[in-house]
Scaffold this motif. Structure first.
Motif, short mmCIF file in Angstrom:
data_model
loop_
_atom_site.label_atom_id
_atom_site.label_comp_id
_atom_site.label_asym_id
_atom_site.label_seq_id
_atom_site.Cartn_x
_atom_site.Cartn_y
_atom_site.Cartn_z
N UNK A 1 0.87 -1.18 0.00
CA UNK A 1 0.00 0.00 0.00
C UNK A 1 0.90 1.22 0.00
N UNK A 2 0.80 2.00 -1.04
CA UNK A 2 1.55 3.25 -1.12
C UNK A 2 0.58 4.37 -0.80
N UNK A 3 0.95 5.18 0.18
CA UNK A 3 0.11 6.31 0.58
C UNK A 3 1.01 7.36 1.22
N UNK A 4 0.49 8.57 1.44
CA UNK A 4 1.32 9.61 2.06
C UNK A 4 1.90 9.14 3.41
N UNK A 5 3.16 9.50 3.64
CA UNK A 5 3.83 9.14 4.90
C UNK A 5 3.37 10.04 6.05
N UNK A 6 2.98 11.26 5.70
CA UNK A 6 2.49 12.20 6.70
C UNK A 6 1.43 13.09 6.06
N UNK A 7 0.61 13.69 6.92
CA UNK A 7 -0.46 14.58 6.46
C UNK A 7 -0.45 15.81 7.35
N UNK A 8 -0.45 17.00 6.74
CA UNK A 8 -0.47 18.25 7.52
C UNK A 8 -1.66 18.27 8.45
N UNK A 9 -1.42 18.68 9.70
CA UNK A 9 -2.47 18.79 10.69
C UNK A 9 -2.68 17.52 11.51
#
Length: 163
Positions: free
Chosen positions: A57-65
């Motif tokens: 599963x490839x997805x963002x490592x971090x998300x703002x907030x």
């Protein structure tokens, strides 16, 4: 006459015993609850989750907030990354098949079908934005579920960065 007196004395006691025996109240102070076991296995890395889920599963490592990231999977079925910050959570999911894997079964007043590239996306939310996005691609289902409404552009960011 004696039988009548005995019957008048016993009848109330027998009635009490009978009606107490038919009550729905517990007969002891013990309470028993049945819980469904949590199917999620929590791990510290995406590689561990990929091995358990049976796919990457490839997805963002971090998300703002969102300051915290939690990785989990259901063996050979589902891969999940949950971002949390303050009192809000954001769930990113991928699973085998073509189903709604959002885990959010609330009824929203706004449902929108959108096309993003080759993906047909179903968006669910309120007038403030979308809380659920689901789509399928190549025998996998994807979902973004958020406690706080997201804009369509924010949803497209996740769609574009989840594989």
């Amino acid at each position: 006459m004696i039988i009548r007196k005995i019957a008048l004395v016993l009848l109330p006691f027998l009635s009490i015993i009978f009606f107490n025996g038919c009550s729905n109240e517990a007969k002891s102070n013990k309470e028993y609850t049945v819980m469904i076991p949590n199917p999620f296995v929590y791990v510290s890395s995406m590689d561990e989750a990929a091995a358990g889920a049976g796919f990457e599963f490839i997805c963002p490592h971090s998300v703002d907030g969102y300051s915290k990231r939690e990785i989990s999977y259901i063996k050979n079925e589902l891969f999940q990354v949950v971002f949390s910050g303050g009192n809000k959570k954001l769930y990113l999911r991928k699973a085998i098949g073509n189903n709604d894997i959002s885990g959010d079964y609330r009824i929203y007043n706004k449902t929108h079908h959108s096309k993003f590239g080759t993906y047909d996306i179903t968006l669910k939310g309120t007038d403030d934005g979308f809380c659920v996005a689901i789509w399928s691609h190549a025998n996998f289902s994807y979902a973004v579920t958020s406690d706080s409404p997201l804009s369509e552009e924010q949803i497209y960011f996740f769609v574009n960065n989840m594989k």
